[in-house]
Design an enzyme around this catalytic site. Structure first.
Site, PDB file in Angstrom:
ATOM      1  N   CYS A   2       0.810  -1.212   0.000  1.00 23.92           N
ATOM      2  CA  CYS A   2       0.000   0.000   0.000  1.00 23.92           C
ATOM      3  C   CYS A   2       0.851   1.273   0.000  1.00 23.92           C
ATOM      4  O   CYS A   2       1.963   1.285   0.510  1.00 23.92           O
ATOM      5  CB  CYS A   2      -0.894   0.025   1.221  1.00 23.92           C
ATOM      6  N   ARG A  27       5.047  -0.113  -5.998  1.00 21.83           N
ATOM      7  CA  ARG A  27       5.010  -0.927  -4.778  1.00 21.83           C
ATOM      8  C   ARG A  27       3.997  -2.069  -4.893  1.00 21.83           C
ATOM      9  O   ARG A  27       4.011  -2.983  -4.085  1.00 21.83           O
ATOM     10  CB  ARG A  27       4.651  -0.045  -3.589  1.00 21.83           C
ATOM     11  N   TRP A  77      -3.074  -2.657  -1.410  1.00 23.94           N
ATOM     12  CA  TRP A  77      -2.732  -4.031  -1.771  1.00 23.94           C
ATOM     13  C   TRP A  77      -3.502  -4.891  -0.782  1.00 23.94           C
ATOM     14  O   TRP A  77      -3.235  -4.863   0.424  1.00 23.94           O
ATOM     15  CB  TRP A  77      -1.222  -4.226  -1.636  1.00 23.94           C
ATOM     16  N   ASN A 103      -1.649   2.208   6.026  1.00 24.02           N
ATOM     17  CA  ASN A 103      -0.749   1.132   5.594  1.00 24.02           C
ATOM     18  C   ASN A 103      -0.444   0.278   6.810  1.00 24.02           C
ATOM     19  O   ASN A 103      -0.265   0.819   7.900  1.00 24.02           O
ATOM     20  CB  ASN A 103       0.593   1.701   5.105  1.00 24.02           C
ATOM     21  N   GLY A 104      -0.330  -1.017   6.627  1.00 21.28           N
ATOM     22  CA  GLY A 104      -0.004  -1.893   7.757  1.00 21.28           C
ATOM     23  C   GLY A 104      -1.177  -2.781   8.089  1.00 21.28           C
ATOM     24  O   GLY A 104      -2.062  -2.997   7.258  1.00 21.28           O
ATOM     25  N   GLU A 500      17.701 -17.576  -7.390  1.00 21.93           N
ATOM     26  CA  GLU A 500      17.352 -16.212  -7.790  1.00 21.93           C
ATOM     27  C   GLU A 500      16.843 -16.177  -9.238  1.00 21.93           C
ATOM     28  O   GLU A 500      15.865 -15.493  -9.551  1.00 21.93           O
ATOM     29  CB  GLU A 500      18.581 -15.302  -7.609  1.00 21.93           C
ATOM     30  N   LYS A 504      13.164 -14.832 -10.365  1.00 20.84           N
ATOM     31  CA  LYS A 504      12.988 -13.746 -11.336  1.00 20.84           C
ATOM     32  C   LYS A 504      12.006 -14.168 -12.414  1.00 20.84           C
ATOM     33  O   LYS A 504      11.105 -13.438 -12.787  1.00 20.84           O
ATOM     34  CB  LYS A 504      14.319 -13.372 -12.014  1.00 20.84           C
ATOM     35  N   GLU A 507       8.294 -14.651 -11.073  1.00 17.22           N
ATOM     36  CA  GLU A 507       7.561 -13.468 -10.612  1.00 17.22           C
ATOM     37  C   GLU A 507       7.114 -12.563 -11.752  1.00 17.22           C
ATOM     38  O   GLU A 507       6.051 -11.967 -11.657  1.00 17.22           O
ATOM     39  CB  GLU A 507       8.285 -12.715  -9.490  1.00 17.22           C
ATOM     40  N   HIS A 523      16.314 -37.297  -7.319  1.00 21.48           N
ATOM     41  CA  HIS A 523      15.576 -37.760  -6.145  1.00 21.48           C
ATOM     42  C   HIS A 523      14.111 -37.335  -6.187  1.00 21.48           C
ATOM     43  O   HIS A 523      13.495 -37.144  -5.150  1.00 21.48           O
ATOM     44  CB  HIS A 523      16.251 -37.260  -4.866  1.00 21.48           C
ATOM     45  N   LYS A 622       6.439  -4.478  -3.814  1.00 19.68           N
ATOM     46  CA  LYS A 622       7.870  -4.177  -3.719  1.00 19.68           C
ATOM     47  C   LYS A 622       8.352  -4.276  -2.280  1.00 19.68           C
ATOM     48  O   LYS A 622       9.432  -4.776  -2.009  1.00 19.68           O
ATOM     49  CB  LYS A 622       8.107  -2.764  -4.262  1.00 19.68           C
TER      50      LYS A 622
HETATM   51  C1  G6P Z   1       9.351  -8.589  -1.945  1.00 17.74           C
HETATM   52  C2  G6P Z   1      10.021  -8.138  -3.223  1.00 17.74           C
HETATM   53  C3  G6P Z   1      11.293  -8.933  -3.448  1.00 17.74           C
HETATM   54  C4  G6P Z   1      12.218  -8.796  -2.256  1.00 17.74           C
HETATM   55  C5  G6P Z   1      11.517  -9.197  -0.958  1.00 17.74           C
HETATM   56  C6  G6P Z   1      12.326  -8.798   0.259  1.00 17.74           C
HETATM   57  O1  G6P Z   1       8.840  -9.866  -2.086  1.00 17.74           O
HETATM   58  O2  G6P Z   1       9.143  -8.318  -4.328  1.00 17.74           O
HETATM   59  O3  G6P Z   1      11.950  -8.464  -4.604  1.00 17.74           O
HETATM   60  O4  G6P Z   1      13.349  -9.574  -2.450  1.00 17.74           O
HETATM   61  O5  G6P Z   1      10.255  -8.544  -0.838  1.00 17.74           O
HETATM   62  O6  G6P Z   1      12.330  -7.387   0.332  1.00 17.74           O
HETATM   63  P1  G6P Z   1      13.455  -6.520   0.988  1.00 17.74           P
HETATM   64  O7  G6P Z   1      13.015  -5.108   0.775  1.00 17.74           O
HETATM   65  O8  G6P Z   1      13.492  -6.900   2.447  1.00 17.74           O
HETATM   66  O9  G6P Z   1      14.745  -6.826   0.320  1.00 17.74           O
END
Ligand code: G6P
Length: 627
Positions: A2, A27, A77, A103-104, A500, A504, A507, A523, A622
Site C-alpha cells: 500500500c 510498490r 494491496w 498502511n499496515g 534467484e 525472477k 515473478e 531424487h 515491492k
Molecule cells: C518482496 C520483493 C522482493 C524482495 C523481498 C524482500 O517480495 O518483491 O523483490 O526480495 O520482498 O524485500 P526486501 O526489501 O526486504 O529486500
C-alpha cells in the site's frame, strides 16, 4: 505494498495526490482512492476505484473534478477483504467526520469491530482499516463539546487510537470539521513529511520518498509512535503523549530523475543496466589503499578487527531475493573466513526459536529496510542481545535504524518490483564482509586479499560485458516464451544463483519454475522432465562443472531442452546443451555477480514477449510490510 500520499497547501490537492500515487505504483496495489476537502464544501469528498490508478484518473478527470487544497490518497494491496471499491481506502465514518488511509495491519481489528458494532457503528467494508477509522471517530466524538481546541481533540483521539490498536500502521487522517489540516501517525510502517517548495507552499505526507520527490527534496522522517499535524503554513510533530517534539529536516540527495525510466521501456531494464554503477558505488568507498596496499574498510559498521576475529558464528536473515543473496553470502563467507554461517528466511527464523551464540553476528539483508518479517526477526535478536548488522538499501529505513550497525548498499532507488540492482549490491556487501572477516581472522594472506579485491573491482566492467551481449538472451527468450515449466539447476554457488534466476522468471513471466540443487534432481524432480521442458543449468564453478553438466545430460536424456550458463573457456558444455551463454571469468566466489545478469535478462525478455506488466507483476509488492 500500500501507498499513502497527503497534501495540504495552496494548490489543488487531487492532481498532486494522483501524481504522488503514480510514483508509488511500483510498490504493487489493486485499488486506489483519494479524499479531498474543499473549504467551501459541506464535507470531504471521497473517490475510489478498483484496479489501476488510471481508473481513478478517468473518474476524476485527472483530479480536476475534485476541488480542494487538502487531501489524502492511497493505493491498496489487499490483505483483509478482496480488492474492491468498497474495501479501497480512504475509509470514512458517518458524514465523513473522520476520513483515513492506512498502511499496515490492525491486528485486533475484529475485537474493535465488535465493540463498535455494539455501540451502533455500521461497517461498510471487510477491512481492518475501517475499524481504526470508526474507533477514531468514536474517540473524536467523545471529546465533542468540551473545552479542547480542535487540534487538541484530534491529537487526543489519535493518541487514544494508538494506545488501543495493536499491529503496524502509517495513517493519514482528515477530520471533517478541520478544513486544511492534515494529520498523520505511525508505528512500524514508514511515513515521511515533505516540506514543499515556495510555489507549492504547504506540506505533504507519504509512505515513501518517491511520492514527494516531484514537489520537494526536504523531508522529515516520522518516528514510531509519533503524530504529525500539518497545515499550509505549520508543521508540528508530537510524541504519543502529544508533547511537541523537534525533528530535523533531511535533504534527499537523489532526485526525481533517479526514479524515472530514462528512455528505457521498463524500470527493470533500466535497473539491470544500472548494475555496473551500483556495484561500483557499493564496493569502492569501502576499498582503501595505503602504501600501495589495498584493504577493506568497514569502520562504518563500528566492527573492529578484534570484534570480527571474535565472532563465533554468522547468521544471515532475509526474504525473497535478499534471502537468495544470503545463500550466496554463506558459501563465500564460509569458504574465505571459515566461520560457520546459518542462513534463514526471516519468516521462518522468528518462529524456530533460533539458538543464537553470544559471540554471534546476525546480518539482516533487505532492499527496502521495511520488510515486516525481517524487521521482526531483527527485533527478536535485539531482545536476545546478539550483535546485529543491517545490509540495507533505503537510507533511514526501519531496519537500518534499529540494527546495531548498518552497511548501506548504494543501489539507489529501485522501482521495479523484481529486484535486480539491489540484489547485486547485496552480493557485494556480503563479499566485502567475507573478505574483511577472512583477513581479520588471518584466514587469507595479503596476496590472496589483494587478488580478491582486484577481482571485485573488475566486476562492474565485466557486468557491462555481459550486458553488451543481451540480444542473444533476447533471441532465446522469444523462442521460449510459450514454455510452461522451467527448472534451474546448479551446485554450490550455482545452486544459490539458480534460486534467484527461478524467482525472477516466475515473478514476472508467470511461468512455473523451480530451482534445484543439481544433484537432487534424480531424487524426485526428474520425473517432471519430459519433452520440451526447459532446464537452465548454471555451471560457473570449475570444481563442480563436470558434475552439473552430467546432471544436465540426465535431463536431456528425458527430453529436456537445455540452456547452459558458464564462463568463457568452458566450451565443452556445447557438446551437451542446446544454447549457451558465457560470462567473463572471475574468482569463482564472485561468479554469481556475473551469472545473475543473463538470468535477469531471460526473465525480463520472456515477460516482455508475453506482453506482461514487467515492473508491476500481479499480486506482488515491492515492499512487504505485512507478515
Ligand atoms: C518482496 C520483493 C522482493 C524482495 C523481498 C524482500 O517480495 O518483491 O523483490 O526480495 O520482498 O524485500 P526486501 O526489501 O526486504 O529486500
Amino acid at each position: 505494498m500500500c501507498g499513502i500520499v497527503g497534501y495540504t497547501g495552496c494548490c489543488q490537492a487531487a492532481p498532486i495526490l494522483l501524481e504522488g500515487l503514480t510514483r508509488l505504483e511500483y510498490r504493487g496495489y489493486d485499488s486506489a482512492g483519494i479524499a479531498v476537502r474543499d473549504e467551501g464544501a459541506p464535507r470531504i469528498e471521497v473517490v475510489k476505484a478498483k484496479g489501476r490508478l488510471k481508473n481513478l484518473m478517468e473518474m476524476t478527470d485527472s483530479g480536476r473534478a475534485v476541488r480542494g487544497c487538502c487531501g489524502v490518497g492511497h493505493t491498496r494491496w489487499a490483505t483483509h477483504g478482496e480488492p474492491s471499491t468498497v474495501n479501497a481506502h480512504p475509509h470514512d465514518s458517518k458524514d465523513k467526520r473522520v476520513v483515513l488511509v492506512h498502511n499496515g495491519i490492525i491486528e485486533n481489528h475484529q475485537e474493535i469491530r465488535e465493540a463498535l458494532q455494539r455501540k451502533g457503528y455500521v461497517f461498510k467494508s471487510q477491512t481492518d482499516t475501517e475499524a481504526a477509522c470508526l474507533l477514531l471517530d468514536s474517540y473524536y466524538a467523545e471529546s465533542m463539546g468540551g473545552d479542547l481546541s480542535p487540534r487538541e481533540r484530534a491529537l487526543d483521539a489519535i493518541h487514544r487510537l494508538m494506545i488501543r490498536v495493536r499491529g503496524s500502521y502509517a495513517l493519514g487522517i482528515l477530520f471533517g470539521d478541520q478544513p486544511g489540516v492534515l494529520y498523520a501517525a505511525r508505528k512500524d510502517s514508514p511515513l515521511i513529511v515533505g516540506c514543499c517548495s515556495e510555489e507549492m507552499h504547504g506540506h505533504m505526507i507519504a509512505s515513501d520518498v518517491p511520492a514527494v520527490l516531484g514537489f520537494t527534496r526536504n523531508v522529515v522522517y516520522i518516528g514510531n509512535d509519533e503524530i504529525a499535524c500539518l497545515t499550509r503554513d505549520e508543521r508540528h510533530i508530537y510524541n504519543i503523549d502529544c508533547e511537541e517534539i523537534e525533528k530535523p529536516v533531511t535533504e534527499i540527495q537523489w532526485d526525481a530523475a533517479a526514479a524515472e525510466k530514462d528512455g528505457y521501456e521498463h524500470f527493470m531494464m533500466k535497473e539491470i543496466h544500472e548494475q555496473p554503477r551500483a556495484v561500483r558505488d557499493t564496493l569502492s568507498p569501502r576499498i582503501k589503499e595505503e602504501e600501495e596496499k589495498r584493504f577493506i574498510d568497514l569502520s562504518e559498521t563500528g566492527l573492529t578487527d578484534e570484534d570480527l576475529a571474535g565472532i563465533s558464528r554468522v547468521y544471515m536473515v532475509g526474504c525473497g531475493s535478499a534471502y537468495h543473496a544470503a545463500c550466496v553470502g554463506r558459501v563465500v563467507l564460509e569458504q574465505l573466513a571459515h566461520v560457520p554461517c546459518e542462513v534463514d528466511l526471516a519468516s521462518e527464523f522468528r518462529y524456530r526459536d533460533p539458538i543464537l551464540e553470544e559471540r554471534g553476528l546476525v546480518i539482516f539483508i533487505s532492499q527496502s529496510g521495511e520488510t515486516a518479517d525481517t524487521l521482526a526477526a531483527l527485533r527478536l535478536c535485539r531482545e536476545c542481545g546478539v550483535r546485529t548488522l543491517a545490509v540495507v538499501n533505503v537510507v533511514g529505513s526501519s531496519i537500518a535504524r534499529e540494527a546495531d550497525a548498518v552497511m548501506y548498499t548504494w543501489a539507489g532507488p529501485e522501482i521495479s518490483v523484481a529486484t535486480t540492482k539491489a540484489y547485486s549490491t547485496q552480493l557485494c556487501a556480503l563479499y566485502l564482509i567475507a573478505v574483511k572477516l577472512a583477513s581479520a581472522r588471518g584466514q587469507i594472506d595479503e596476496a590472496r586479499q589483494a587478488q580478491l579485491i582486484e577481482d571485485m573491482l573488475a566486476l562492474p566492467d565485466k557486468i557491462e560485458r555481459v550486458l553488451s551481449d543481451k540480444e542473444r538472451v533476447q533471441w532465446f527468450a522469444n523462442k521460449m516464451a510459450a514454455c510452461k515449466d522451467v527448472f534451474f539447476i546448479g551446485r554450490g554457488l550455482d545452486y544459490a544463483i539458480s534460486l534467484e534466476g527461478s524467482l525472477k522468471l516466475k515473478e514476472i513471466s508467470y511461468i512455473h519454475s523451480e530451482a534445484y540443487a543439481a544433484g537432487e534432481l534424480k531424487h524426485g524432480t526428474i520425473s517432471l522432465i519430459e519433452d520440451g521442458v526447459l532446464v537452465v543449468g548454471v555451471a560457473t564453478q570449475p570444481a563442480l562443472f563436470e558434475k552439473v553438466v552430467s546432471n544436465m545430460t540426465e535431463a536431456r536424456s528425458r527430453g529436456a531442452y537445455l540452456f547452459g550458463l558458464t564462463t568463457y573457456g568452458q566450451y565443452a558444455i556445447e557438446d551437451t546443451v542446446n544454447f549457451t551463454v558465457y560470462v567473463p571469468r572471475t574468482d569463482p566466489l564472485f561468479a554469481t555477480s556475473l551469472a545473475v545478469v543473463p538470468l535477469q535478462l531471460l526473465a525480463y525478455y520472456i515477460s516482455c514477449a508475453k506482453g506482461l506488466d514487467v515492473d508491476k507483476p500481479r499480486n506482488l509488492a515491492k515492499s512487504v510490510t505485512v507478515e
